[in-house]
Write an enzyme that holds these catalytic residues in place. Structure first.
Site, PDB file in Angstrom:
ATOM      1  CD  GLU A  71      -2.841   1.170   2.297  1.00  9.96           C
ATOM      2  OE1 GLU A  71      -2.950   0.362   3.202  1.00  9.96           O
ATOM      3  OE2 GLU A  71      -3.688   1.909   2.443  1.00  9.96           O
ATOM      4  N   GLY A 112       2.884   2.244  10.879  1.00  9.74           N
ATOM      5  CA  GLY A 112       2.600   1.342  12.097  1.00  9.74           C
ATOM      6  C   GLY A 112       2.431  -0.144  11.914  1.00  9.74           C
ATOM      7  CG  MET A 118       0.201  -3.398   4.867  1.00 11.74           C
ATOM      8  SD  MET A 118      -0.912  -1.733   4.324  1.00 11.74           S
ATOM      9  CE  MET A 118      -2.268  -2.616   3.328  1.00 11.74           C
ATOM     10  CD  GLU A 119      -5.034  -2.186   5.295  1.00 10.87           C
ATOM     11  OE1 GLU A 119      -3.994  -1.738   6.198  1.00 10.87           O
ATOM     12  OE2 GLU A 119      -5.751  -1.556   4.825  1.00 10.87           O
ATOM     13  CG  ASN A 120      -0.159  -6.839   3.830  1.00 16.76           C
ATOM     14  OD1 ASN A 120      -0.335  -5.922   3.049  1.00 16.76           O
ATOM     15  ND2 ASN A 120       0.802  -6.641   4.780  1.00 16.76           N
ATOM     16  CG  HIS A 134      -6.160   0.410  12.535  1.00 20.06           C
ATOM     17  ND1 HIS A 134      -6.967   1.631  12.253  1.00 20.06           N
ATOM     18  CD2 HIS A 134      -5.526   0.342  11.065  1.00 20.06           C
ATOM     19  CE1 HIS A 134      -6.801   2.159  11.393  1.00 20.06           C
ATOM     20  NE2 HIS A 134      -6.006   1.560  10.585  1.00 20.06           N
ATOM     21  CD  GLU A 135      -2.873  -2.076  10.635  1.00 19.57           C
ATOM     22  OE1 GLU A 135      -3.547  -2.383   9.470  1.00 19.57           O
ATOM     23  OE2 GLU A 135      -2.641  -0.948  10.955  1.00 19.57           O
TER      24      GLU A 135
HETATM   25  N1  TRP Z   1      -3.258   0.783   5.610  1.00 12.82           N
HETATM   26  C1  TRP Z   1      -1.918   0.838   6.525  1.00 12.82           C
HETATM   27  C2  TRP Z   1      -3.012   1.194   8.015  1.00 12.82           C
HETATM   28  O1  TRP Z   1      -3.424   2.232   8.321  1.00 12.82           O
HETATM   29  C3  TRP Z   1      -1.372   2.180   6.415  1.00 12.82           C
HETATM   30  C4  TRP Z   1       0.024   2.005   5.953  1.00 12.82           C
HETATM   31  C5  TRP Z   1       0.879   1.073   6.262  1.00 12.82           C
HETATM   32  C6  TRP Z   1       0.688   2.596   4.952  1.00 12.82           C
HETATM   33  N2  TRP Z   1       2.084   1.081   5.445  1.00 12.82           N
HETATM   34  C7  TRP Z   1       2.055   2.147   4.652  1.00 12.82           C
HETATM   35  C8  TRP Z   1       0.323   3.554   3.880  1.00 12.82           C
HETATM   36  C9  TRP Z   1       2.906   2.409   3.588  1.00 12.82           C
HETATM   37  C10 TRP Z   1       1.455   4.314   3.153  1.00 12.82           C
HETATM   38  C11 TRP Z   1       2.648   3.729   3.022  1.00 12.82           C
HETATM   39  O2  TRP Z   1      -3.351   0.473   8.541  1.00 12.82           O
HETATM   40 ZN    ZN Z   2      -5.699   1.596   8.440  1.00  9.83          ZN
END
Ligand code: TRP
Ligand code: ZN
Length: 898
Positions: free
Chosen positions: A135, A274, A276-278, A310-311
């Site tokens: 992302e 922080g 990432m919700e993969n 959150h994730e």
């Molecule tokens: N979707 C992620 C969150 O809010 C955000 C995020 C994680 C992100 N890594 C990133 C956005 C790198 C931009 C670039 O939980």
């Molecule tokens: Zn998010």
């Protein structure tokens, strides 16, 4: 202005702006995506087999442009036929294939170099492992693809690597694994849920894990695993507990069940954000997973809980229902922040969580909304989308959802989210779709409300009242306005829910609103939500038997700046007995502001703040807070804490850095003298020998005790300094250790200074092998308010503990100094500005996302005096003149210089 005038070298094009209004559906869609990663030392080969077909919703196309960046194309074949040089063409960050049929299979093989990828976007190496961050637009650094969220595909991924990377992970379920030649092995993962490429993830490393399981509401067993470097295995339990709590909460509160048989979290040390919700494979910054009492503060524990939630919540709000395009980012982020914040409120104290969220919003988001990067929660344009993962999209976005929940009420809001998830499962949608689902489910007209999505800026409310004793009527007249922001000069009125009550001498008065709809009278009749929908409205209450003190915007029911002319006496009433806990805290902040602003006037007129004294009423009010046993200790701690320098700066039209710092300190010293005995009692009553516990009550008790210590240390009393040093030396948890260390480092007492040097040294010796603890050590030093901190920061950059490539280290040292230490950052004729610009220029090519984020303090130049303005601007211009400026940095600097 031409590109060249803006600083872009003449031959280069200024980066182009992307507009929401230009959105077009994708010409092709991708049914399946089969990936094979061959990881070797120094390079990785990526084979991608894409099953493409023309999008029936688009005009028939006979060529296809795929995204791709920093890729080396090894081979390309269409339906098994190798393509020649005439069959395709490379663009700046794309590849166009000519004469594409209605449906075909495209096989590309590309070579990438994760080891030299310092941007931490795409596939990269972090210490001992390989991992991905896709992302928003990082997948194009892995292979040629339609890297946009409205292209959703079913992924199958094979990872092949040396056996020294025993753990090979990707999204979904493990369907095959085995040996390969040359001491290598492989694993194949299949994700049955269609997803956009930004949710793709891969990890290969020598990782340890903890495992648990969760039985969903329909009785399915889900395996839960948290992967970390082996040395961190003892710090995973809190994240696991938080995960299970989140899974249960989402079932109970939103009816959302988890959908795969396995859910994994991997902790990595080098990470831009922080977490990432993969899908099925969340990747986390170590700082948001690892926690144990000896190494992690209470704030750290709460952050882990919040980010894990959150994730996890993104699995529905983001993954099952995703965004059509990146202008819709707040669709998933605002909603998910709202969800995680409600979760944390349910896990701990609701009022405390609200105070924390509002504090963040009012300091950072309000400042953003008043600066050159101001944008609506659904922006109309961007140059680099990474720049829009902002306080506005996240935190203000969450406030917009909170207002919808307030306006609809609990039941209708839940009906609305059910309809949204049900209607759009498996789709990529817009914020309009979200609001439409809420409107359809509740029968409410949300047309006006939608202005919150398209207009930036913080609305202002100006409230006046009138009490008519003879008629027993009380009226509130509310005016709204909103200052201009870059995208819009004239704002239309917002639809604003104003939760309120009226305080009489014996408590909350019953509310009878004149000409109200009948349902206004139902339920709790001492607490109501007024709906402001035009520029000015008057609300009249009947049967009001005494002149009340209005309690307005309870729970901070809208993200606005409210003005009502409260007297000190009114504020003391609200602070001591409003039934709304948030407004009690808010009154304490208003009283604090009043005192600081008085001191500032004296300071600015050249007066002496030594022995500054506070009004007796105010002292009495604070004293009664300290003695109020009915209050949550965490609330007492927050009510005693004065508004921060950052918030005071946000409130000011022209920031007087020194006046703010010295006046706030003077008020703190005055409070410490006046309340010395009460503060001593709080500190001494606390049992410093008690075993550590992480319950909300224990956390609250620690925070109050440490707030008391902060005040007491201002008295420069040797006995207290020694007590502080003892707390540092003997505490069994990082919260108390850091609180004491922070006080020693910031104290101007000679004894404290001496003890601080020793303590810092001792701390490093003890914790040098715990990277996250070393970060706290860097932050404490970078945040020191005493003179000479910039020199310390520069020296620490050379320390073996520092790593200028690791975002957590950069945040701990550089950001803490530039964002969290205004009195030093703005000192000495701009040396701090020059220092920051140096860091940004160095990071620009290495890690553009982090470089761009570091710019924030310089973008605020218009809020300072002319001398500082020109010094800050000069540094922005120096950055602008750098050749090969990244899109990320270019966008923020160019918008700040307008
Ligand atoms: N979707 C992620 C969150 O809010 C955000 C995020 C994680 C992100 N890594 C990133 C956005 C790198 C931009 C670039 O939980
Ligand atoms: Zn998010």
């Amino acid at each position: 202005m031409t590109a060249a005038e803006q600083g872009f070298p003449a031959k280069e094009q200024a980066p182009k702006t992307i507009y929401l209004k230009d959105y077009q559906v994708p010409p092709y869609l991708i049914k399946t995506t089969d990936l094979r990663f061959e990881i070797y030392e120094g390079e990785t080969l990526v084979s991608a087999m894409l099953h493409l077909y023309r999008n029936p919703a688009a005009a028939p196309a006979s060529q296809l442009t795929l995204h791709g960046a920093d890729l080396e194309l090894v081979s390309i074949a269409l339906d098994g036929k190798i393509l020649g040089a005439d069959d395709y063409e490379f663009g700046e960050e794309n590849l166009t294939i000519f004469n594409t049929p209605a449906e075909f299979k495209l096989l590309t093989i590309t070579k990438i170099k994760p080891e030299s990828n310092t941007s931490l976007e795409g596939l990269y190496r972090s210490r001992t492992m390989y991992c991905t961050q896709c992302e928003a637009e990082g997948f194009r650094k892995i292979t040629y693809y339609l890297d946009r969220p409205d292209v959703m595909s079913e992924f199958t991924t094979t990872v092949v690597a040396d056996k020294k990377f025993p753990v090979l992970l990707s999204n979904g379920n493990l369907i095959d694994q085995g040996d390969a030649e040359n001491n290598r092995h492989y694993a194949t993962w299949h994700d049955p849920f269609k997803k956009p490429a930004y949710l793709f993830a891969l990890v290969a490393g020598d990782l340890a894990h903890i495992e648990d399981s969760f039985t969903t509401c329909s009785g399915r067993d889900v395996t839960l695993k948290i992967f970390v470097e082996p040395k961190d295995l003892d710090k995973c339990d809190h994240a696991m507990t938080s995960l299970k709590n989140s899974m249960r909460w989402d079932e109970e509160v939103y009816g959302r069940e988890y959908d795969l048989n396995i859910f994994m979290i991997v902790a990595v040390d080098d990470f831009n954000m922080g977490a990432m919700e993969n899908k099925g494979l969340n990747i986390f910054n170590t700082s948001c997973v690892l926690a144990k009492p000896e190494t992690t503060t209470d704030v750290g524990f709460q952050r882990v809980e919040g980010v894990v939630a959150h994730e996890y919540f993104h699995n529905w709000s983001g993954n099952r229902v995703t965004c059509r395009d990146w202008f819709q980012l707040s669709l998933k982020e605002g909603f998910t922040v709202y969800r995680d914040s409600e979760f944390s409120a349910d896990m701990g104290s609701r009022t405390v969580k609200r105070v924390e969220d509002v504090t963040l919003l009012r300091t950072l988001q309000f400042a953003e909304d008043a600066g050159p990067m101001a944008h609506p929660i659904r922006p109309e344009s961007y140059i680099e989308i990474s720049n829009f993962y902002t306080m506005t999209v996240y935190e203000k976005g969450a406030e917009i959802i909170r207002m919808l929940a307030t306006l609809l009420g609990k039941e209708h809001f839940r009906k609305g989210t059910d309809l949204y998830f049900d209607r759009h499962d498996g789709q990529a949608v817009t914020t309009e779709d979200f609001v439409a689902a809420l409107a359809d489910a509740s029968g409410r007209d949300l047309t006006l409300f939608k202005r919150w999505y398209s207009q930036a800026g913080t609305p202002r409310l100006h409230i006046t009242d009138h009490y008519d004793e003879d008629a027993q009527e009380y009226s509130l007249t509310i005016k709204q306005s909103c200052p201009p922001t870059p995208e819009c000069q004239e704002k239309l009125p917002f639809h604003i829910p104003i939760a309120m009550g009226l305080l009489g001498s014996a408590g909350d008065l019953p509310l009878y609103l004149k000409n109200a709809e009948p349902d206004f009278e139902t339920g709790d009749n001492t607490h109501k939500v007024l709906e402001l929908t035009s520029a000015e409205q008057t609300f009249v209450f009947e049967r009001v038997q005494e002149k009340p003190v209005p309690s307005l915007l309870r729970g901070f029911s809208a993200p606005v700046k409210m003005h009502y002319d409260y007297s000190i006496a009114d504020l003391i009433v609200l602070m001591s007995r409003d039934s709304d806990g948030f407004n009690r805290w808010e009154a304490s902040q208003q009283l604090g502001l009043h005192a600081i602003h008085q001191a500032m006037k004296v300071y600015q007129q050249g007066g002496d703040l030594k022995n500054w004294a506070l009004e007796p009423d105010l002292i009495a009010a604070y004293r009664s807070i300290l003695q109020d046993d009915s209050l949550d200790k965490a609330m007492v701690a927050y009510m005693l804490s004065l508004p921060s320098e950052a918030y005071l700066s946000e409130l000011a039209d022209l920031v007087d850095v020194e006046a703010i710092h010295y006046s706030r300190t003077a008020v703190r010293i005055a409070l410490a003298h006046a309340l010395r005995d009460e503060l001593m009692r709080v500190y001494q009553d606390y049992d410093h020998q008690q075993p550590y516990s992480a319950t909300a009550d224990a956390i609250a008790a620690r925070s109050l005790k440490n707030v008391a210590l902060g005040y007491l240390m201002l008295l420069n009393d040797d006995a207290l300094v020694q007590a502080c040093e003892q707390q540092y030396r003997t505490s069994n948890n990082m919260t108390d250790v850091m609180a004491a260390l922070t006080q020693l480092v910031n104290s101007s007492s000679p004894l404290a200074q001496q003890l601080a040097v020793k303590a810092l040294d001792d701390f490093y010796q003890r914790w040098q092998h715990e990277s996250l603890v070393v970060n706290q050590w860097l932050t404490v030093q970078a945040s020191c308010v005493l003179p000479g901190t910039l020199a310390t920061v520069k020296k620490l950059q050379q320390h073996p503990a520092y790593d200028g490539k690791n975002p957590n280290k950069i945040r701990a040292l550089i950001s803490s100094f530039c964002n969290g230490n205004p009195i030093n950052f703005h000192a000495n004729a701009g040396v701090g500005y020059e220092f920051l610009a140096d860091q940004i220029i160095a990071l620009n090519s290495q890690n553009p996302q982090i470089a761009s984020r570091l710019l924030t303090p310089l973008t605020k130049w218009k809020k300072y005096n002319v001398q500082r303005q020109s010094l800050m601007k000069a540094q922005l211009e120096r950055i602008m003149a750098v050749s090969d400026l990244s899109k990320d940095v270019y966008e923020v600097v160019s918008k700040s210089l307008v």
